[in-house]
Design a protein around this motif. Structure first.
Motif, PDB file in Angstrom:
ATOM      1  N   LEU A  96       0.844  -1.195   0.000  1.00 49.97           N
ATOM      2  CA  LEU A  96       0.000   0.000   0.000  1.00 49.97           C
ATOM      3  C   LEU A  96       0.882   1.249   0.000  1.00 49.97           C
ATOM      4  O   LEU A  96       2.001   1.233   0.511  1.00 49.97           O
ATOM      5  CB  LEU A  96      -0.907   0.028   1.233  1.00 49.97           C
ATOM      6  CG  LEU A  96      -1.938  -1.098   1.354  1.00 49.97           C
ATOM      7  CD1 LEU A  96      -2.674  -0.993   2.686  1.00 49.97           C
ATOM      8  CD2 LEU A  96      -2.927  -1.035   0.193  1.00 49.97           C
ATOM      9  N   GLY A  97       0.371   2.332  -0.568  1.00 49.09           N
ATOM     10  CA  GLY A  97       1.087   3.600  -0.505  1.00 49.09           C
ATOM     11  C   GLY A  97       1.062   4.166   0.899  1.00 49.09           C
ATOM     12  O   GLY A  97       0.172   3.865   1.702  1.00 49.09           O
ATOM     13  N   SER A  98       2.053   4.999   1.194  1.00 47.30           N
ATOM     14  CA  SER A  98       2.113   5.599   2.525  1.00 47.30           C
ATOM     15  C   SER A  98       2.885   6.914   2.443  1.00 47.30           C
ATOM     16  O   SER A  98       3.624   7.160   1.483  1.00 47.30           O
ATOM     17  CB  SER A  98       2.767   4.661   3.540  1.00 47.30           C
ATOM     18  OG  SER A  98       4.112   4.408   3.184  1.00 47.30           O
ATOM     19  N   SER A  99       2.718   7.713   3.469  1.00 46.32           N
ATOM     20  CA  SER A  99       3.441   8.990   3.538  1.00 46.32           C
ATOM     21  C   SER A  99       3.884   9.232   4.960  1.00 46.32           C
ATOM     22  O   SER A  99       3.258   8.757   5.923  1.00 46.32           O
ATOM     23  CB  SER A  99       2.555  10.145   3.046  1.00 46.32           C
ATOM     24  OG  SER A  99       1.411  10.277   3.868  1.00 46.32           O
ATOM     25  N   SER A 100       4.960   9.974   5.104  1.00 51.21           N
ATOM     26  CA  SER A 100       5.483  10.291   6.430  1.00 51.21           C
ATOM     27  C   SER A 100       4.746  11.494   7.002  1.00 51.21           C
ATOM     28  O   SER A 100       4.111  12.258   6.269  1.00 51.21           O
ATOM     29  CB  SER A 100       6.976  10.602   6.329  1.00 51.21           C
ATOM     30  OG  SER A 100       7.164  11.848   5.664  1.00 51.21           O
ATOM     31  N   PRO A 101       4.822  11.701   8.303  1.00 49.66           N
ATOM     32  CA  PRO A 101       4.308  12.954   8.864  1.00 49.66           C
ATOM     33  C   PRO A 101       5.094  14.140   8.295  1.00 49.66           C
ATOM     34  O   PRO A 101       6.281  14.029   7.990  1.00 49.66           O
ATOM     35  CB  PRO A 101       4.556  12.802  10.365  1.00 49.66           C
ATOM     36  CG  PRO A 101       4.701  11.327  10.590  1.00 49.66           C
ATOM     37  CD  PRO A 101       5.327  10.779   9.348  1.00 49.66           C
ATOM     38  N   ALA A 102       4.428  15.250   8.129  1.00 51.80           N
ATOM     39  CA  ALA A 102       5.094  16.447   7.604  1.00 51.80           C
ATOM     40  C   ALA A 102       6.029  17.030   8.656  1.00 51.80           C
ATOM     41  O   ALA A 102       5.701  17.090   9.845  1.00 51.80           O
ATOM     42  CB  ALA A 102       4.064  17.477   7.184  1.00 51.80           C
ATOM     43  N   VAL A 103       7.207  17.437   8.206  1.00 52.92           N
ATOM     44  CA  VAL A 103       8.205  18.044   9.077  1.00 52.92           C
ATOM     45  C   VAL A 103       8.339  19.523   8.700  1.00 52.92           C
ATOM     46  O   VAL A 103       8.484  19.859   7.518  1.00 52.92           O
ATOM     47  CB  VAL A 103       9.571  17.338   8.946  1.00 52.92           C
ATOM     48  CG1 VAL A 103      10.614  18.046   9.793  1.00 52.92           C
ATOM     49  CG2 VAL A 103       9.446  15.877   9.343  1.00 52.92           C
ATOM     50  N   THR A 104       8.285  20.406   9.680  1.00 51.30           N
ATOM     51  CA  THR A 104       8.411  21.839   9.426  1.00 51.30           C
ATOM     52  C   THR A 104       9.883  22.223   9.306  1.00 51.30           C
ATOM     53  O   THR A 104      10.684  21.924  10.203  1.00 51.30           O
ATOM     54  CB  THR A 104       7.756  22.654  10.546  1.00 51.30           C
ATOM     55  OG1 THR A 104       6.365  22.327  10.617  1.00 51.30           O
ATOM     56  CG2 THR A 104       7.898  24.150  10.282  1.00 51.30           C
ATOM     57  N   VAL A 105      10.211  22.858   8.202  1.00 50.04           N
ATOM     58  CA  VAL A 105      11.580  23.308   7.955  1.00 50.04           C
ATOM     59  C   VAL A 105      11.603  24.835   8.017  1.00 50.04           C
ATOM     60  O   VAL A 105      10.870  25.504   7.275  1.00 50.04           O
ATOM     61  CB  VAL A 105      12.087  22.826   6.583  1.00 50.04           C
ATOM     62  CG1 VAL A 105      13.511  23.340   6.332  1.00 50.04           C
ATOM     63  CG2 VAL A 105      12.045  21.310   6.502  1.00 50.04           C
ATOM     64  N   LYS A 106      12.408  25.392   8.891  1.00 48.84           N
ATOM     65  CA  LYS A 106      12.528  26.840   8.984  1.00 48.84           C
ATOM     66  C   LYS A 106      13.417  27.347   7.855  1.00 48.84           C
ATOM     67  O   LYS A 106      14.504  26.820   7.622  1.00 48.84           O
ATOM     68  CB  LYS A 106      13.119  27.240  10.331  1.00 48.84           C
ATOM     69  CG  LYS A 106      13.159  28.741  10.560  1.00 48.84           C
ATOM     70  CD  LYS A 106      13.681  29.089  11.942  1.00 48.84           C
ATOM     71  CE  LYS A 106      13.701  30.595  12.161  1.00 48.84           C
ATOM     72  NZ  LYS A 106      14.214  30.952  13.514  1.00 48.84           N
ATOM     73  N   VAL A 107      12.954  28.363   7.164  1.00 47.68           N
ATOM     74  CA  VAL A 107      13.669  28.887   5.992  1.00 47.68           C
ATOM     75  C   VAL A 107      14.286  30.241   6.355  1.00 47.68           C
ATOM     76  O   VAL A 107      13.616  31.125   6.902  1.00 47.68           O
ATOM     77  CB  VAL A 107      12.721  29.047   4.786  1.00 47.68           C
ATOM     78  CG1 VAL A 107      13.475  29.585   3.585  1.00 47.68           C
ATOM     79  CG2 VAL A 107      12.073  27.705   4.453  1.00 47.68           C
ATOM     80  N   LEU A 108      15.552  30.392   6.047  1.00 47.96           N
ATOM     81  CA  LEU A 108      16.265  31.640   6.308  1.00 47.96           C
ATOM     82  C   LEU A 108      16.542  32.354   4.989  1.00 47.96           C
ATOM     83  O   LEU A 108      17.033  31.749   4.034  1.00 47.96           O
ATOM     84  CB  LEU A 108      17.584  31.354   7.037  1.00 47.96           C
ATOM     85  CG  LEU A 108      17.470  30.643   8.386  1.00 47.96           C
ATOM     86  CD1 LEU A 108      18.851  30.403   8.972  1.00 47.96           C
ATOM     87  CD2 LEU A 108      16.610  31.442   9.361  1.00 47.96           C
ATOM     88  N   TYR A 109      16.205  33.624   4.925  1.00 49.14           N
ATOM     89  CA  TYR A 109      16.485  34.453   3.757  1.00 49.14           C
ATOM     90  C   TYR A 109      16.571  35.905   4.214  1.00 49.14           C
ATOM     91  O   TYR A 109      16.314  36.224   5.382  1.00 49.14           O
ATOM     92  CB  TYR A 109      15.403  34.277   2.684  1.00 49.14           C
ATOM     93  CG  TYR A 109      14.000  34.603   3.150  1.00 49.14           C
ATOM     94  CD1 TYR A 109      13.485  35.884   3.023  1.00 49.14           C
ATOM     95  CD2 TYR A 109      13.194  33.615   3.730  1.00 49.14           C
ATOM     96  CE1 TYR A 109      12.213  36.188   3.456  1.00 49.14           C
ATOM     97  CE2 TYR A 109      11.917  33.910   4.162  1.00 49.14           C
ATOM     98  CZ  TYR A 109      11.431  35.186   4.022  1.00 49.14           C
ATOM     99  OH  TYR A 109      10.170  35.491   4.473  1.00 49.14           O
ATOM    100  N   TYR A 110      16.944  36.782   3.305  1.00 52.57           N
ATOM    101  CA  TYR A 110      17.124  38.186   3.642  1.00 52.57           C
ATOM    102  C   TYR A 110      15.866  38.977   3.262  1.00 52.57           C
ATOM    103  O   TYR A 110      15.496  39.051   2.089  1.00 52.57           O
ATOM    104  CB  TYR A 110      18.334  38.770   2.909  1.00 52.57           C
ATOM    105  CG  TYR A 110      19.643  38.095   3.240  1.00 52.57           C
ATOM    106  CD1 TYR A 110      19.897  37.626   4.523  1.00 52.57           C
ATOM    107  CD2 TYR A 110      20.619  37.924   2.276  1.00 52.57           C
ATOM    108  CE1 TYR A 110      21.095  36.998   4.840  1.00 52.57           C
ATOM    109  CE2 TYR A 110      21.828  37.300   2.581  1.00 52.57           C
ATOM    110  CZ  TYR A 110      22.050  36.842   3.865  1.00 52.57           C
ATOM    111  OH  TYR A 110      23.238  36.223   4.164  1.00 52.57           O
ATOM    112  N   ASP A 111      15.228  39.556   4.264  1.00 52.60           N
ATOM    113  CA  ASP A 111      14.078  40.433   3.991  1.00 52.60           C
ATOM    114  C   ASP A 111      14.553  41.709   3.304  1.00 52.60           C
ATOM    115  O   ASP A 111      15.645  42.212   3.578  1.00 52.60           O
ATOM    116  CB  ASP A 111      13.358  40.797   5.281  1.00 52.60           C
ATOM    117  CG  ASP A 111      12.322  39.762   5.679  1.00 52.60           C
ATOM    118  OD1 ASP A 111      11.636  39.249   4.791  1.00 52.60           O
ATOM    119  OD2 ASP A 111      12.230  39.464   6.878  1.00 52.60           O
ATOM    120  N   THR A 112      13.709  42.223   2.426  1.00 52.65           N
ATOM    121  CA  THR A 112      14.010  43.471   1.719  1.00 52.65           C
ATOM    122  C   THR A 112      12.955  44.518   2.065  1.00 52.65           C
ATOM    123  O   THR A 112      11.761  44.290   1.859  1.00 52.65           O
ATOM    124  CB  THR A 112      14.026  43.262   0.195  1.00 52.65           C
ATOM    125  OG1 THR A 112      15.011  42.286  -0.138  1.00 52.65           O
ATOM    126  CG2 THR A 112      14.347  44.569  -0.529  1.00 52.65           C
TER     127      THR A 112
END
Length: 232
Positions: free
Chosen positions: A54-70
């Motif tokens: 059967l198909g399956s999926s993992s729990p979603a993991v939150t990834v914090k993204v770093l970038y430069y605000d303008t």
């Protein structure tokens, strides 16, 4: 087995499991300029696995993204005039982040692209306003495109296009006797300063004379009294 890696529910990569069923891989982060993303692994059977697994999926993991605000600052007058230029001034604000060497800017007038430029920290632009521009309020948008880790930004201002109201000052004698000839002097100006090379028509009954203003907005003409003045 093939495992599909998702970011924000969209597939971005795929990896193979080892004999022990463990997988690992690298996922390139797209330039979405969001504070966080959701990462997830997805398996669905293909080939001989169909009907066995059967198909399956993992729990979603939150990834914090770093970038430069303008931050994008825009300084522009709230009034513009047909046939004249509108001065735009602006600057970037990156807070404590490194300052970008150069950014690409686009200027939109009521949603239509009217100018493009590249700039570093501070910039200015003289935007021509067409003589046929509709009178009334218009939307001016300044947009800076993303650049690598630097996020995009925009600044919006409302500009009202109106006509210039000229003022005519005339020096005339208080009492005259007909027939009479007099040098008429005056000045034409507006809130923007003197009107240069403006056509001034002076009338007395069926008689009239025309002249033009000098660079300082002054004019002089010889005519009789009882006249009316019209600025063309």
């Amino acid at each position: 087995r093939i495992v599909t890696l998702l970011l924000n529910h969209s597939p971005v990569s795929s990896v193979l499991t080892g004999n022990d069923g463990v997988f690992h891989g690298e996922v390139p982060l797209p330039y979405l300029y969001a504070p966080e993303m959701k990462a997830q692994a997805l398996y669905y059977p293909v080939g001989n696995d169909i009907g066995q697994y059967l198909g399956s999926s993992s729990p979603a993991v939150t990834v914090k993204v770093l970038y430069y605000d303008t931050g994008l600052n825009l300084d522009v007058a709230n009034t513009a005039y047909p046939g004249r230029e509108l001065l735009l001034k602006g600057s970037f604000d990156y807070g404590n982040n490194p300052v970008a060497a150069e950014r690409s800017l686009s200027v939109y007038w009521d949603g239509e692209l009217v100018a493009e430029l590249t700039a570093a920290d501070n910039f200015s632009l003289e935007l021509p306003v067409s003589a046929n521009t509709r009178l009334g309020k218009h939307r001016l948008t300044l947009y800076v495109a993303p650049l690598g880790r630097y996020a995009p930004a925009q600044s919006v201002a409302e500009v009202e296009v109106t006509r210039i109201a000229p003022v005519i000052e005339v020096d005339t004698p208080g009492i005259v006797l007909l027939p009479f000839t007099q040098d008429i002097r005056g000045k034409v100006y507006s809130s923007l300063g003197p009107l240069r090379n403006a056509n001034v028509e002076i009338k007395l009954g069926d008689w009239k004379v025309t002249t033009r203003t000098l660079d300082d907005g002054t004019f002089q003409a010889r005519l009789g009294t009882g006249m009316s003045l019209t600025l063309l």
